[in-house]
Motif scaffolding. Structure first.
Motif, PDB file in Angstrom:
ATOM      1  N   GLU A 230      21.563  17.752 -53.038  1.00  0.00           N
ATOM      2  CA  GLU A 230      21.185  16.465 -52.454  1.00  0.00           C
ATOM      3  C   GLU A 230      21.908  16.226 -51.125  1.00  0.00           C
ATOM      4  OE1 GLU A 230      18.867  14.416 -53.341  1.00  0.00           O
ATOM      5  OE2 GLU A 230      19.401  12.797 -51.966  1.00  0.00           O
ATOM      6  N   SER A 231      23.175  16.657 -51.061  1.00  0.00           N
ATOM      7  CA  SER A 231      23.971  16.419 -49.837  1.00  0.00           C
ATOM      8  C   SER A 231      23.332  17.116 -48.632  1.00  0.00           C
ATOM      9  CB  SER A 231      25.402  16.921 -50.030  1.00  0.00           C
ATOM     10  OG  SER A 231      25.377  18.299 -50.325  1.00  0.00           O
ATOM     11  N   LEU A 232      22.728  18.278 -48.868  1.00  0.00           N
ATOM     12  CA  LEU A 232      22.095  19.027 -47.786  1.00  0.00           C
ATOM     13  C   LEU A 232      20.848  18.291 -47.283  1.00  0.00           C
ATOM     14  CD1 LEU A 232      22.460  21.708 -46.266  1.00  0.00           C
ATOM     15  CD2 LEU A 232      20.883  22.752 -47.912  1.00  0.00           C
ATOM     16  N   ILE A 233      20.065  17.771 -48.221  1.00  0.00           N
ATOM     17  CA  ILE A 233      18.864  17.002 -47.858  1.00  0.00           C
ATOM     18  C   ILE A 233      19.277  15.780 -47.033  1.00  0.00           C
ATOM     19  CG2 ILE A 233      16.929  15.632 -48.754  1.00  0.00           C
ATOM     20  CD1 ILE A 233      16.887  17.494 -51.186  1.00  0.00           C
ATOM     21  N   GLN A 234      20.308  15.108 -47.495  1.00  0.00           N
ATOM     22  CA  GLN A 234      20.800  13.916 -46.784  1.00  0.00           C
ATOM     23  C   GLN A 234      21.244  14.285 -45.364  1.00  0.00           C
ATOM     24  OE1 GLN A 234      20.750  10.775 -47.740  1.00  0.00           O
ATOM     25  NE2 GLN A 234      20.081  11.094 -49.853  1.00  0.00           N
ATOM     26  N   GLN A 235      21.999  15.380 -45.277  1.00  0.00           N
ATOM     27  CA  GLN A 235      22.583  15.789 -43.996  1.00  0.00           C
ATOM     28  C   GLN A 235      21.505  16.171 -42.976  1.00  0.00           C
ATOM     29  OE1 GLN A 235      24.916  19.355 -44.526  1.00  0.00           O
ATOM     30  NE2 GLN A 235      24.954  19.653 -42.295  1.00  0.00           N
ATOM     31  N   LYS A 236      20.405  16.756 -43.450  1.00  0.00           N
ATOM     32  CA  LYS A 236      19.390  17.289 -42.527  1.00  0.00           C
ATOM     33  C   LYS A 236      18.322  16.267 -42.136  1.00  0.00           C
ATOM     34  CE  LYS A 236      21.048  21.377 -41.941  1.00  0.00           C
ATOM     35  NZ  LYS A 236      21.688  21.632 -40.613  1.00  0.00           N
ATOM     36  N   THR A 237      18.390  15.075 -42.724  1.00  0.00           N
ATOM     37  CA  THR A 237      17.349  14.074 -42.436  1.00  0.00           C
ATOM     38  C   THR A 237      17.888  13.003 -41.492  1.00  0.00           C
ATOM     39  OG1 THR A 237      16.466  14.488 -44.638  1.00  0.00           O
ATOM     40  CG2 THR A 237      15.608  12.571 -43.467  1.00  0.00           C
ATOM     41  N   LEU A 238      17.562  13.173 -40.225  1.00  0.00           N
ATOM     42  CA  LEU A 238      18.030  12.237 -39.206  1.00  0.00           C
ATOM     43  C   LEU A 238      16.832  11.417 -38.726  1.00  0.00           C
ATOM     44  CD1 LEU A 238      20.662  11.576 -37.790  1.00  0.00           C
ATOM     45  CD2 LEU A 238      20.133  13.316 -36.093  1.00  0.00           C
ATOM     46  N   PHE A 239      16.898  10.124 -39.014  1.00  0.00           N
ATOM     47  CA  PHE A 239      15.774   9.221 -38.727  1.00  0.00           C
ATOM     48  C   PHE A 239      16.321   8.118 -37.823  1.00  0.00           C
ATOM     49  CE2 PHE A 239      12.963   5.644 -39.894  1.00  0.00           C
ATOM     50  CZ  PHE A 239      11.702   6.236 -39.908  1.00  0.00           C
ATOM     51  N   ILE A 240      15.930   8.151 -36.552  1.00  0.00           N
ATOM     52  CA  ILE A 240      16.507   7.255 -35.545  1.00  0.00           C
ATOM     53  C   ILE A 240      15.598   6.042 -35.362  1.00  0.00           C
ATOM     54  CG2 ILE A 240      17.230   7.101 -33.111  1.00  0.00           C
ATOM     55  CD1 ILE A 240      18.920   9.041 -34.777  1.00  0.00           C
ATOM     56  N   ASP A 241      16.140   4.849 -35.592  1.00  0.00           N
ATOM     57  CA  ASP A 241      15.260   3.660 -35.566  1.00  0.00           C
ATOM     58  C   ASP A 241      15.542   2.704 -34.401  1.00  0.00           C
ATOM     59  OD1 ASP A 241      17.594   2.439 -36.283  1.00  0.00           O
ATOM     60  OD2 ASP A 241      16.833   1.534 -38.136  1.00  0.00           O
ATOM     61  N   ASN A 242      16.170   3.215 -33.325  1.00  0.00           N
ATOM     62  CA  ASN A 242      16.495   2.329 -32.181  1.00  0.00           C
ATOM     63  C   ASN A 242      15.358   2.139 -31.198  1.00  0.00           C
ATOM     64  OD1 ASN A 242      18.881   3.098 -33.311  1.00  0.00           O
ATOM     65  ND2 ASN A 242      19.705   4.068 -31.478  1.00  0.00           N
ATOM     66  N   PHE A 243      14.258   2.860 -31.379  1.00  0.00           N
ATOM     67  CA  PHE A 243      13.220   2.865 -30.333  1.00  0.00           C
ATOM     68  C   PHE A 243      11.868   2.382 -30.834  1.00  0.00           C
ATOM     69  CE2 PHE A 243      16.399   6.123 -29.512  1.00  0.00           C
ATOM     70  CZ  PHE A 243      16.909   5.643 -28.310  1.00  0.00           C
ATOM     71  N   THR A 244      11.895   1.610 -31.918  1.00  0.00           N
ATOM     72  CA  THR A 244      10.642   1.204 -32.547  1.00  0.00           C
ATOM     73  C   THR A 244       9.897   0.134 -31.749  1.00  0.00           C
ATOM     74  OG1 THR A 244      11.872  -0.365 -33.879  1.00  0.00           O
ATOM     75  CG2 THR A 244      11.394   1.744 -34.890  1.00  0.00           C
TER      76      THR A 244
END
Ligand SMILES: *Cc1c(COP(=O)(O)O)cnc(C)c1O
Length: 314
Positions: A230-244
């Motif tokens: 699970e830690s690997l999945i968490q680490q690899k998922t970068l979702f940037i929400d500053n530009f919506t």
């Protein structure tokens, strides 16, 4: 005749130096079907299933701006299948995509957004009662089929790297309902590659937006019986929400000037709902994180008709 759009393999173009990095772009907007885009990549796989399944019509969901609905309506019309689209009244003005839906003869039912779910259920029930065999395609091509489309896209990228002897340190793209990102991240996790995939959110905020991506990743990996920490999945998922900005709506002057600039500099159309935001978000991310000397890949996820909607008010 069975449709042979793809073995999809879209071109990767070198756009030259970019803020002390090297920028490449993968042109999924050039998938040779109905102005392409990620919905064409996903739609192809949905219809591979439909063609096996004895269905006689399709039901899907999306606004008048929806690239997904354009593609699904086209693929259905090509097969002589009826296409029923349930659409939110809140976003229902005429656009180039809605004109295409009309051209392809889709039946669009417009209801307030909070009635969409029930209206879809009722439509499916009604069709079944009439003895029809509807296939339901989730909005945006969500689900494991949509994710699979971008696992395959990841494989194309990897093959390109091996052939061209290059490594992309970062992959940026517009993230909406999440399966484009889920597919790319699953591809990376399965291959155990080290690089950063950065989804620039076009509407959803964290934590929800990122959680939806992670759920899609889990669902796909479970289905493929791939077990990963699970830690690997968490680490690899970068979702940037500053530009919506305003979400699925039109956007700020900065995004509009990004679009004008990309058209002028590269001859590549972006749009203010998806790729314009993601391209601008990528620029800002590279500056803010002080990223230098890297190979950067931007995935152009399509939406050319939306470029022309924007262009009407330039
Ligand atoms: C739908 C869409 C996206 C977002 O893809 P998701 O898989 O929903 O995250 C990005 N760009 C364009 C042009 C789209 O039409």
């Amino acid at each position: 005749m069975k449709e042979k759009i793809m073995g999809i393999c879209t071109p990767i173009q070198d756009l030259g130096d970019f803020q002390l990095n090297r920028l490449y772009i993968k042109r999924d907007d050039l998938i040779p079907y109905s102005f392409g885009g990620n919905k064409a990549r996903k739609g192809k796989l949905f219809f591979d299933e439909i063609d096996q399944g004895g269905y006689d019509c399709v039901v899907t969901y999306g606004s008048s701006h929806s690239n997904h609905c354009r593609i699904i309506a086209n693929m259905a019309a090509k097969r002589g299948m009826e296409c029923f689209i349930i659409s939110p009244a809140e976003v229902s003005e005429t656009t180039f995509n809605s004109r295409f839906m009309r051209l392809f003869g889709a039946e669009v039912t417009t209801v307030p957004v909070d009635k969409v779910h029930d209206t879809i259920e009722r439509k499916l029930q009604e069709l079944k009662t009439q003895g029809r065999m509807p296939s339901f395609i989730p909005g945006g091509g969500h689900g494991n089929i949509g994710t699979e489309a971008y696992v395959r896209c990841y494989q194309e990228i990897k093959t390109y790297e091996q052939e061209q002897n290059i490594h992309f340190d970062y992959i940026f793209h517009a993230s909406g309902t999440g399966t484009t990102q889920a597919g790319l991240v699953c591809g990376q996790l399965i291959e155990k590659d080290s690089r950063q995939i950065v989804g620039i959110s076009i509407a959803r905020k964290n934590p929800r937006g990122r959680n939806v991506v992670i759920e899609s990743i889990r669902e796909y990996l479970n289905d493929r019986k791939v077990v990963l920490p699970e830690s690997l999945i968490q680490q690899k998922t970068l979702f940037i929400d500053n530009f919506t900005g305003t979400g699925y709506g039109k956007d700020s002057e900065t995004v509009i000037s990004t679009i004008k600039d990309a058209m002028t500099r590269y001859g590549i159309p972006l749009d203010s709902t998806y790729t314009g935001k993601a391209f601008y978000g990528m620029e800002q991310y590279l500056i803010n994180e002080q990223i230098k000397g890297r190979n950067i890949l931007f995935i152009h996820t399509g939406g050319t008709p939306l470029f022309f909607d924007d262009f009407m008010s330039f």
